[in-house]
Design an enzyme around this catalytic site. Structure first.
Site, mmCIF file in Angstrom:
data_model
loop_
_atom_site.group_PDB
_atom_site.id
_atom_site.type_symbol
_atom_site.label_atom_id
_atom_site.label_comp_id
_atom_site.label_asym_id
_atom_site.label_seq_id
_atom_site.Cartn_x
_atom_site.Cartn_y
_atom_site.Cartn_z
ATOM 1 N N SER A 118 29.201 6.520 -6.251
ATOM 2 C CA SER A 118 29.798 5.332 -6.031
ATOM 3 C C SER A 118 30.568 4.789 -7.082
ATOM 4 O O SER A 118 31.511 4.258 -6.870
ATOM 5 C CB SER A 118 28.725 4.291 -5.363
ATOM 6 N N HIS A 139 33.130 11.466 -2.007
ATOM 7 C CA HIS A 139 32.247 10.293 -1.905
ATOM 8 C C HIS A 139 32.168 9.948 -0.068
ATOM 9 O O HIS A 139 33.351 9.506 0.215
ATOM 10 C CB HIS A 139 33.203 9.110 -2.311
HETATM 11 N N1 LIG Z 1 23.449 4.524 -0.085
HETATM 12 C C1 LIG Z 1 24.899 4.369 0.082
HETATM 13 O O1 LIG Z 1 25.262 3.527 0.978
HETATM 14 C C2 LIG Z 1 25.911 5.143 -0.707
HETATM 15 C C3 LIG Z 1 27.213 5.404 -0.279
HETATM 16 C C4 LIG Z 1 28.063 6.126 -0.939
HETATM 17 C C5 LIG Z 1 27.538 6.728 -2.023
HETATM 18 N N2 LIG Z 1 26.164 6.693 -2.823
HETATM 19 C C6 LIG Z 1 25.839 7.302 -3.731
HETATM 20 O O2 LIG Z 1 25.110 8.713 -3.337
HETATM 21 C C7 LIG Z 1 24.116 8.875 -4.318
HETATM 22 C C8 LIG Z 1 22.650 9.049 -3.842
HETATM 23 O O3 LIG Z 1 22.421 7.484 -3.249
HETATM 24 P P1 LIG Z 1 21.220 7.368 -2.012
HETATM 25 O O4 LIG Z 1 21.662 6.096 -1.632
HETATM 26 O O5 LIG Z 1 21.296 8.388 -1.052
HETATM 27 O O6 LIG Z 1 20.034 7.464 -3.075
HETATM 28 P P2 LIG Z 1 18.614 7.510 -2.730
HETATM 29 O O7 LIG Z 1 17.728 6.974 -3.475
HETATM 30 O O8 LIG Z 1 18.385 7.266 -1.296
HETATM 31 O O9 LIG Z 1 18.164 8.996 -2.887
HETATM 32 C C9 LIG Z 1 18.511 9.771 -4.215
HETATM 33 C C10 LIG Z 1 17.424 11.031 -4.125
HETATM 34 O O10 LIG Z 1 17.585 11.843 -5.262
HETATM 35 C C11 LIG Z 1 16.519 12.405 -5.657
HETATM 36 N N3 LIG Z 1 16.630 13.017 -6.992
HETATM 37 C C12 LIG Z 1 16.521 12.216 -8.299
HETATM 38 N N4 LIG Z 1 16.594 12.925 -9.396
HETATM 39 C C13 LIG Z 1 16.981 14.282 -8.883
HETATM 40 C C14 LIG Z 1 17.145 15.380 -9.513
HETATM 41 N N5 LIG Z 1 17.159 15.702 -10.775
HETATM 42 N N6 LIG Z 1 17.297 16.684 -8.683
HETATM 43 C C15 LIG Z 1 17.199 16.281 -7.283
HETATM 44 N N7 LIG Z 1 17.131 15.382 -6.742
HETATM 45 C C16 LIG Z 1 16.935 14.094 -7.383
HETATM 46 C C17 LIG Z 1 15.508 11.559 -5.474
HETATM 47 O O11 LIG Z 1 14.212 11.915 -5.241
HETATM 48 C C18 LIG Z 1 15.894 10.649 -4.181
HETATM 49 O O12 LIG Z 1 15.444 11.704 -2.805
HETATM 50 C C19 LIG Z 1 24.443 7.804 -5.432
HETATM 51 O O13 LIG Z 1 25.154 8.368 -6.518
HETATM 52 C C20 LIG Z 1 24.953 6.827 -4.893
HETATM 53 O O14 LIG Z 1 26.056 5.979 -5.681
HETATM 54 C C21 LIG Z 1 25.417 5.908 -1.914
#
Ligand SMILES: NC(=O)c1ccc[n+]([C@@H]2O[C@H](COP(=O)([O-])OP(=O)(O)OC[C@H]3O[C@@H](n4cnc5c(N)ncnc54)[C@H](O)[C@@H]3O)[C@@H](O)[C@H]2O)c1
Length: 296
Positions: A118, A139
């Site tokens: 993000s 994204h």
């Molecule tokens: N949540 C949102 O609304 C949203 C929207 C757009 C973009 N994003 C982006 O998406 C990405 C993920 O966000 P999220 O909300 O899904 O996070 P989340 O915390 O729900 O999930 C992240 C996952 O990554 C895993 N992880 C950590 N280290 C890892 C590794 N080395 N190898 C593989 N898996 C690993 C964790 O175990 C976890 O299951 C971030 O970069 C965030 O900025 C989030």
């Protein structure tokens, strides 16, 4: 392109894996935590059942989507032979740099490496690899199976044919791609976060209460959700961290996070995920109830 890997099986990763699998791609969903993979598969099946009940998909599509999904805890095994990786691991710069260094080693040189970050610079992530031309931002918006937009972010070195391939792919997923360049916050968060911050400043300065601010924006601007409710939904810690990226990266005081937002995050009032934010979510039932702190 037929085989893709998704790194991270959290909120975004399960949604991204779902849309690729539903559209006929073989998906390798990779996470360091087996419970995260189990939970992601449960969530995908629940969401497929919802789509089925609403007649958005057929039983055959549900079954083929499930059959297209394969889970891995070992990254090297999971990315073997894939043509695209979409990284959606935890938003942490050091972690993402490490993941991209590893991806660079374990995938063929032509494999496109996309990130769903993000707020982290695509150019910085790309510089951790030996193939910055093949690194791009993809994204997706939450919830991924529902939201149409994919913000495609060109890093400084992203090759035009990589952008074209990712755009084409987004269309195949039934999404609407928008191509933007890599500057802090890209487009979505560069515009959204200052609006959320301004709503918090209006509350902080006593211009109006929580419900009035959200109602003005919902009914006056046709936003489906007011900015304060949206901030609670995104997570106040996430909003604060993206504002800091804008403030540091663009160097202008207009991006400085409101002190009220900083205080709320420091106090652990993070919105929906902590049960308290501008609204309260613990035992509040279906109705939105303003937090006691902001009752007028
Ligand atoms: N949540 C949102 O609304 C949203 C929207 C757009 C973009 N994003 C982006 O998406 C990405 C993920 O966000 P999220 O909300 O899904 O996070 P989340 O915390 O729900 O999930 C992240 C996952 O990554 C895993 N992880 C950590 N280290 C890892 C590794 N080395 N190898 C593989 N898996 C690993 C964790 O175990 C976890 O299951 C971030 O970069 C965030 O900025 C989030």
């Amino acid at each position: 392109m037929q085989k893709v890997a998704v790194i991270g099986a959290g909120t975004m990763g399960n949604g991204i894996a779902h849309v690729f699998a539903q559209n006929g791609f073989t998906v390798h969903l990779i996470d360091v935590a087996q419970p995260a993979l189990d939970k992601a598969l449960d969530t995908i099946v629940r969401n497929l059942n919802r789509q089925l009940a609403k007649e958005i998909i057929t039983e055959d599509v549900k079954q083929s989507t499930i059959a297209n999904l394969h889970t891995f805890t070992d990254m090297a095994a999971g990315v073997k032979g894939v043509e695209l990786v979409v990284e959606a691991a935890t938003e942490n710069v050091d972690l993402k740099l490490r993941i991209f260094r590893d991806l660079d080693q374990h995938t063929a040189p032509g494999t496109i490496l996309a990130t769903n970050t993000s707020s982290i610079s695509i150019t910085k992530i790309a510089a951790a690899t030996s193939r910055p031309g093949k690194v791009i931002g993809m994204h997706f918006m939450n919830p991924v199976p529902v939201m149409k937009l994919v913000e495609i972010i060109n890093g400084y070195a992203t090759e035009p044919d990589v952008t074209a391939a990712v755009r084409e792919l987004s269309l195949k997923l039934g999404k609407v791609p928008c191509i933007v360049n890599d500057y802090p916050g890209f487009v979505a968060n560069r515009i959204l976060m200052p609006m959320i911050n301004e709503a918090i400043i209006a509350l902080y300065e006593g211009v109006a209460g929580v419900e009035s601010i959200d109602t003005v924006m919902k009914l006056g601007m046709a936003h489906p959700m007011g900015p304060l409710q949206l901030a609670d939904f995104i997570g106040l810690d996430v909003c604060l961290s993206i504002l800091r990226v804008l403030h540091d990266g663009l160097g202008q005081p207009k991006y400085a996070p409101c002190p009220l937002l900083v205080n709320m995050v420091t106090a652990g009032h993070l919105g929906v995920k902590s049960g308290k934010g501008f609204y309260k979510y613990e035992g509040a039932g279906k109705d939105l109830v303003v937090s006691d702190r902001f009752r007028q």
